[in-house]
Design a protein around this motif. Structure first.
Motif, PDB file in Angstrom:
ATOM      1  N   ALA A  20       0.894  -1.226   0.063  1.00 17.30           N
ATOM      2  CA  ALA A  20       0.050  -0.132   0.084  1.00 17.30           C
ATOM      3  C   ALA A  20       0.954   1.151  -0.014  1.00 17.30           C
ATOM      4  CB  ALA A  20      -0.866   0.092   1.153  1.00 17.30           C
ATOM      5  N   GLU A  21       0.568   2.167  -0.751  1.00 18.54           N
ATOM      6  CA  GLU A  21       0.985   3.554  -0.900  1.00 18.54           C
ATOM      7  C   GLU A  21       1.054   4.278   0.707  1.00 18.54           C
ATOM      8  OE1 GLU A  21      -0.167   5.804  -3.770  1.00 18.54           O
ATOM      9  OE2 GLU A  21       0.275   4.356  -5.404  1.00 18.54           O
ATOM     10  N   ARG A  22       2.023   4.937   1.082  1.00 18.43           N
ATOM     11  CA  ARG A  22       1.842   5.784   2.250  1.00 18.43           C
ATOM     12  C   ARG A  22       0.826   6.916   2.002  1.00 18.43           C
ATOM     13  NH1 ARG A  22       8.455   6.052   4.017  1.00 18.43           N
ATOM     14  NH2 ARG A  22       8.731   3.974   4.220  1.00 18.43           N
ATOM     15  N   GLY A  23       0.001   6.979   2.998  1.00 15.93           N
ATOM     16  CA  GLY A  23      -0.838   8.175   3.171  1.00 15.93           C
ATOM     17  C   GLY A  23      -0.618   9.513   3.856  1.00 15.93           C
ATOM     18  N   HIS A  24      -1.147  10.286   4.225  1.00 17.65           N
ATOM     19  CA  HIS A  24      -0.931  11.542   4.758  1.00 17.65           C
ATOM     20  C   HIS A  24      -1.064  11.199   6.387  1.00 17.65           C
ATOM     21  CE1 HIS A  24      -1.114  13.834   1.009  1.00 17.65           C
ATOM     22  NE2 HIS A  24      -2.490  13.585   0.863  1.00 17.65           N
ATOM     23  N   ASN A  25      -0.355  11.883   6.901  1.00 18.05           N
ATOM     24  CA  ASN A  25      -0.122  11.735   8.607  1.00 18.05           C
ATOM     25  C   ASN A  25      -1.459  12.434   9.106  1.00 18.05           C
ATOM     26  OD1 ASN A  25       2.573  10.543   9.574  1.00 18.05           O
ATOM     27  ND2 ASN A  25       3.266  12.167   8.137  1.00 18.05           N
ATOM     28  N   PRO A  26      -2.404  11.834   9.505  1.00 15.42           N
ATOM     29  CA  PRO A  26      -3.471  12.354  10.251  1.00 15.42           C
ATOM     30  C   PRO A  26      -3.297  13.693  11.212  1.00 15.42           C
ATOM     31  CG  PRO A  26      -3.724  10.063  10.699  1.00 15.42           C
ATOM     32  CD  PRO A  26      -2.228  10.503  10.171  1.00 15.42           C
ATOM     33  N   CYS A  27      -3.952  14.568  11.201  1.00 13.35           N
ATOM     34  CA  CYS A  27      -3.684  15.699  11.954  1.00 13.35           C
ATOM     35  C   CYS A  27      -4.996  16.328  12.376  1.00 13.35           C
ATOM     36  CB  CYS A  27      -3.096  17.021  10.861  1.00 13.35           C
ATOM     37  SG  CYS A  27      -4.419  17.615   9.684  1.00 13.35           S
ATOM     38  N   LEU A  28      -4.902  17.089  13.235  1.00 15.87           N
ATOM     39  CA  LEU A  28      -5.891  17.896  14.165  1.00 15.87           C
ATOM     40  C   LEU A  28      -6.347  19.092  13.403  1.00 15.87           C
ATOM     41  CD1 LEU A  28      -7.743  17.385  16.656  1.00 15.87           C
ATOM     42  CD2 LEU A  28      -6.298  19.115  17.879  1.00 15.87           C
ATOM     43  N   HIS A  29      -7.698  19.299  13.011  1.00 16.81           N
ATOM     44  CA  HIS A  29      -8.270  20.402  12.255  1.00 16.81           C
ATOM     45  C   HIS A  29      -7.847  21.593  12.917  1.00 16.81           C
ATOM     46  CE1 HIS A  29     -10.755  23.439  10.480  1.00 16.81           C
ATOM     47  NE2 HIS A  29     -10.848  22.507   9.240  1.00 16.81           N
ATOM     48  N   TYR A  30      -7.237  22.743  12.212  1.00 12.51           N
ATOM     49  CA  TYR A  30      -6.708  23.981  12.819  1.00 12.51           C
ATOM     50  C   TYR A  30      -7.505  24.532  13.832  1.00 12.51           C
ATOM     51  CZ  TYR A  30      -9.223  26.586   9.286  1.00 12.51           C
ATOM     52  OH  TYR A  30     -10.022  27.175   8.484  1.00 12.51           O
ATOM     53  N   SER A  31      -9.106  24.454  13.592  1.00 10.43           N
ATOM     54  CA  SER A  31      -9.955  25.158  14.468  1.00 10.43           C
ATOM     55  C   SER A  31     -10.012  24.555  15.700  1.00 10.43           C
ATOM     56  CB  SER A  31     -11.287  24.950  13.809  1.00 10.43           C
ATOM     57  OG  SER A  31     -11.707  23.517  13.919  1.00 10.43           O
ATOM     58  N   ARG A  32      -9.188  23.123  15.998  1.00  7.91           N
ATOM     59  CA  ARG A  32      -9.358  22.527  17.454  1.00  7.91           C
ATOM     60  C   ARG A  32      -7.850  22.673  18.178  1.00  7.91           C
ATOM     61  NH1 ARG A  32     -11.275  16.326  17.263  1.00  7.91           N
ATOM     62  NH2 ARG A  32     -11.024  16.800  19.405  1.00  7.91           N
ATOM     63  N   ILE A  33      -7.139  23.387  17.351  1.00  4.17           N
ATOM     64  CA  ILE A  33      -5.847  23.603  17.922  1.00  4.17           C
ATOM     65  C   ILE A  33      -5.503  24.324  19.231  1.00  4.17           C
ATOM     66  CG2 ILE A  33      -3.450  24.789  17.461  1.00  4.17           C
ATOM     67  CD1 ILE A  33      -3.666  22.062  16.100  1.00  4.17           C
ATOM     68  N   PRO A  34      -6.363  25.715  19.184  1.00  4.10           N
ATOM     69  CA  PRO A  34      -6.180  26.381  20.558  1.00  4.10           C
ATOM     70  C   PRO A  34      -6.769  25.517  21.625  1.00  4.10           C
ATOM     71  CG  PRO A  34      -7.116  27.734  18.844  1.00  4.10           C
ATOM     72  CD  PRO A  34      -7.039  26.281  18.170  1.00  4.10           C
ATOM     73  N   ASN A  35      -7.711  24.826  21.574  1.00  3.79           N
ATOM     74  CA  ASN A  35      -8.259  23.942  22.762  1.00  3.79           C
ATOM     75  C   ASN A  35      -7.190  22.819  23.050  1.00  3.79           C
ATOM     76  OD1 ASN A  35     -10.800  25.280  23.610  1.00  3.79           O
ATOM     77  ND2 ASN A  35     -11.870  24.605  21.796  1.00  3.79           N
ATOM     78  N   PHE A  36      -6.833  22.370  21.927  1.00  2.00           N
ATOM     79  CA  PHE A  36      -5.612  21.360  22.206  1.00  2.00           C
ATOM     80  C   PHE A  36      -4.554  21.766  22.787  1.00  2.00           C
ATOM     81  CE2 PHE A  36      -2.316  18.596  20.274  1.00  2.00           C
ATOM     82  CZ  PHE A  36      -2.414  17.351  20.940  1.00  2.00           C
ATOM     83  N   CYS A  37      -4.080  22.891  22.531  1.00  5.64           N
ATOM     84  CA  CYS A  37      -2.934  23.555  23.348  1.00  5.64           C
ATOM     85  C   CYS A  37      -2.996  24.002  24.663  1.00  5.64           C
ATOM     86  CB  CYS A  37      -2.489  24.800  22.584  1.00  5.64           C
ATOM     87  SG  CYS A  37      -1.632  24.394  20.877  1.00  5.64           S
ATOM     88  N   LYS A  38      -4.283  24.544  24.870  1.00 11.94           N
ATOM     89  CA  LYS A  38      -4.732  24.659  26.105  1.00 11.94           C
ATOM     90  C   LYS A  38      -4.839  23.431  27.080  1.00 11.94           C
ATOM     91  CE  LYS A  38      -8.398  26.480  29.420  1.00 11.94           C
ATOM     92  NZ  LYS A  38      -9.673  27.106  29.174  1.00 11.94           N
ATOM     93  N   LYS A  39      -4.835  22.244  26.739  1.00 14.71           N
ATOM     94  CA  LYS A  39      -5.226  20.926  27.382  1.00 14.71           C
ATOM     95  C   LYS A  39      -3.500  20.550  27.472  1.00 14.71           C
ATOM     96  CE  LYS A  39      -6.890  17.187  28.983  1.00 14.71           C
ATOM     97  NZ  LYS A  39      -7.737  17.365  30.308  1.00 14.71           N
ATOM     98  N   LEU A  40      -2.803  20.812  26.439  1.00 15.00           N
ATOM     99  CA  LEU A  40      -1.400  20.127  26.825  1.00 15.00           C
ATOM    100  C   LEU A  40      -0.809  21.174  27.718  1.00 15.00           C
ATOM    101  CD1 LEU A  40      -0.210  19.821  23.044  1.00 15.00           C
ATOM    102  CD2 LEU A  40      -0.828  18.143  24.662  1.00 15.00           C
ATOM    103  N   TRP A  41      -1.035  22.409  27.936  1.00 10.05           N
ATOM    104  CA  TRP A  41      -0.571  23.282  28.962  1.00 10.05           C
ATOM    105  C   TRP A  41      -1.099  22.872  30.339  1.00 10.05           C
ATOM    106  CZ3 TRP A  41       3.361  26.085  30.180  1.00 10.05           C
ATOM    107  CH2 TRP A  41       3.193  27.047  31.227  1.00 10.05           C
TER     108      TRP A  41
END
Length: 488
Positions: free
Chosen positions: A263-284
Motif C-alpha cells: 500500500a502507498e503511504r498516506g498522509h499523516n492524520p492531523c487535528l483540524h486547525y480550528s481545534r488547535i487552541p483547545n488542544f494547546c490549552k489541554k497540553l499546557w
C-alpha cells in the motif's frame, strides 16, 4: 617496577559490570572490554610507533577463552617482530576474501540454471559476513550441518547479534538504533514465536507471519524488520547458530506477492486547525515534560526528532531562534537553512522549563533517565487524552479527512498536527489568512527546500521578518485560550 595484572578467571571476567576496558592478566595487554549495554569482548591493547591501539579479538560469549588468548599471543608475536597486529588482522581478512572472489568467478562460469545462481549468491553473502571471524571459515563448506548447530533461544542469539554490531561500531553515530532494533523483535516477533523459541527452529514462514500483519499498514517498519531479520540470520549462520543458508532466498520468495501489492503511504492524520487552541490549552494544563514538548512542537511546526533532541545550546534567547543540527534534521543536505523562529509563546515555554530547576542537557528530558524522550511519547499523550474524551463524551482527537481501511477516522499524529495543521491554517480563507502570508516564507518555516530549480543559487533571502510575523501570529492563535500563561 612495572605492574602486572592478576590472572582473572572466567567468572571474574563475567562479573565485571561497569563499562570500560580491564586488564585480565595471562598476557601483557590482554583485556576485556565491557560496553554500556552489558556486552563484552576480548581485546589486545598495545603500543606501536608511540601510538596506543586496541584490537578487538572477539565476543566474550562466542569466543572460547583459550582461543582468544592464543590469538592475542599470535598478535603479540607479530608485535615483537615490529609488525602492527592490526595490519596483520586486516591482511588475513583481505587474503581470505580475495581467494573467495576467485572461487566465485570460477564457479559463475559453470552455472547452468537459476537454482545454482541463487545458491552461489547466498553462499557469497554468507562468506562476506565472515570477514570479522576469519578463523571460523571453511571455504569447502557451503552448508552448516544441522546437528552442529548450537542450541540457543531466538532472543538470546539476537542479543549476541546486537553486541556484535556494537563491537563493529554500528551504533556509534546512532545509539538509538540499538534499542530500536531490539524493540522491533520484542514487539512484533516474540509475540508470534514465543520467548523460549529456539533459533534453530526458526523458519522463513515464522517471520512471514509477522510481516504479513504489518506489511500494508506500516511500510517503513516492515521494511526495517525484513532487513534486520535477514542480517541477523546471516550472522547466526556464520556463528553456527543456524543451518539454513537459503533463508534469505526463501523469505524473498514468500514476500514477493506482498511487495507488489504494498500500500502507498498516506498522509499523516492531523487535528483540524480550528481545534488547535483547545488542544494547546489541554497540553499546557497537563504540564508534564512530554505534553510541553508536544505543545512546543506545535508552536514551532517541527518534526518529532528535532524537538525531542532539542538542547539548550541550540537556543538563542537574544535572537529568539532555534538552530537545528544536521544530525537531528530529516534532510542531510549540508549548509541548508535549519533556523526556526521562536514566538513569544515558545520562548515562554522555554523559560518555564528553565525556571523549573532541572539542569540537564535536553530541554525536554526523560526525568527518570535524563536522556531524550522516546518517539512514542506523543502517541502516549494522544492515547491518554482520547481515553479521557471517550469517557467524558467529548470529541476524540481524530482526522475526519484521513480514514482507515474500515472507513473510520484515524487518530491524529504529532507530525500531522504540528506541521499539516500549521500549513492549513496559513491558507485558511475562513480566518482570512489566504494571501495574508507569503507562501515561500511559510515553506521556510517548515524547513522545506526552495522550489526553484536552482535551489537558491540566486535568491538567498531568508525572509526573516516575514517568517517571524507568521510564527508570532501562529503562536497567538494556538495559545489564545491559555490565560494564565505569562508570556515574555
Amino acid at each position: 617496577m612495572p605492574k602486572y595484572a592478576d590472572n582473572l578467571s572466567y567468572l571474574d571476567i563475567k562479573n565485571i559490570s561497569k563499562a570500560g576496558i580491564y586488564a585480565i592478566g595471562h598476557l601483557a595487554g590482554f583485556c576485556i572490554r565491557v560496553y554500556a549495554t552489558g556486552s563484552r569482548s576480548y581485546c589486545l591493547r598495545y603500543v606501536f610507533q608511540n601510538k596506543s591501539k586496541c584490537l578487538i579479538i572477539g565476543n566474550f560469549d562466542i569466543l572460547e577463552f583459550n582461543e582468544a588468548l592464543n590469538q592475542a599471543r599470535k598478535y603479540r608475536d607479530y608485535l615483537a617482530r615490529g609488525i602492527d597486529p592490526q595490519i596483520v588482522w586486516h591482511n588475513d581478512n583481505y587474503e581470505y576474501i580475495r581467494k573467495l572472489e576467485d572461487k566465485i568467478i570460477l564457479l559463475s562460469a559453470s552455472l547452468t540454471n537459476s537454482e545454482q545462481m541463487t545458491k552461489l549468491l547466498n553462499e557469497r553473502a554468507q562468506h562476506f559476513a565472515y570477514q570479522y571471524e576469519p578463523s571460523g571459515v571453511n571455504s569447502n563448506t557451503s552448508q552448516v550441518k544441522s546437528n552442529d548447530v548450537k542450541k540457543i533461544t531466538f532472543m538470546k542469539a539476537f542479543d549476541l547479534y546486537l553486541s556484535y554490531l556494537e563491537e563493529c561500531g554500528t551504533f556509534d553515530k546512532n545509539p538509538r538504533a540499538y534499542s530500536e532494533k531490539k524493540a522491533m523483535i520484542v514487539n512484533h516477533v516474540l509475540p508470534v514465536i514465543g520467548k523460549g523459541f529456539y533459533l534453530s527452529d526458526f523458519t522463513p514462514n515464522d517471520i512471514h507471519k509477522v510481516l504479513c500483519k504489518i506489511w500494508s499498514k506500516h511500510g517503513s517498519l516492515s521494511e526495517k524488520l525484513y532487513q534486520v531479520i535477514n542480517n541477523f540470520i546471516s550472522w547466526a549462520c556464520v556463528n553456527g547458530y543456524y543451518s539454513d543458508l537459503q533463508f534469505k532466498a526463501k523469505l524473498e520468495s514468500l514476500m514477493t506477492p506482498y511487495k507488489r501489492k504494498k500500500a502507498e503511504r498516506g498522509h499523516n492524520p492531523c487535528l483540524h486547525y480550528s481545534r488547535i487552541p483547545n488542544f494547546c490549552k489541554k497540553l499546557w494544563s497537563i504540564k508534564s515534560v512530554p505534553s510541553l514538548c508536544f505543545l512546543f512542537s506545535v508552536l514551532t511546526a517541527t518534526r518529532s526528532q528535532a524537538v525531542r533532541l532539542l538542547t539548550w545550546e541550540q537556543i538563542d534567547f537574544n535572537e529568539r531562534t532555534w538552530e537545528i543540527p544536521l544530525d537531528n534534521d530529516k534532510s542531510k543536505v549540508k549548509n541548508r537553512m535549519r533556523t526556526i523562529i521562536l514566538s513569544k509563546q515558545a520562548i515562554g515555554i522555554l523559560n518555564f522549563l528553565k525556571n523549573s530547576g532541572y539542569q540537564g542537557q535536553f530541554v525536554f528530558p526523560n526525568i527518570r533517565t535524563g536522556s531524550s524522550l522516546s518517539e512514542n511519547c506523543f502517541n502516549a499523550i494522544i492515547k491518554q487524552l482520547n481515553n479521557e474524551y471517550e469517557q467524558s463524551g467529548e470529541e476524540l482527537l481524530v482526522d475526519y479527512d484521513c480514514l482507515d481501511d474500515n472507513g473510520n477516522p484515524r487518530t491524529i499524529t504529532q507530525h500531522g498536527t504540528a506541521r499539516s495543521s500549521f500549513k492549513t491554517w496559513t491558507k485558511s480563507d475562513v480566518l482570512e489568512n489566504l494571501g495574508k502570508f507569503d507562501s515561500e516564507a511559510v515553506e521556510m518555516c517548515l524547513l522545506h527546500e526552495r522550489k526553484d530549480p536552482l535551489k537558491g543559487a540566486y535568491d538567498r533571502s531568508n525572509l526573516l521578518l516575514e517568517r517571524r510575523k507568521i510564527m508570532e501570529a501562529w503562536g497567538e492563535y494556538c495559545c489564545k485560550f491559555i490565560t494564565e500563561f505569562k508570556l515574555c
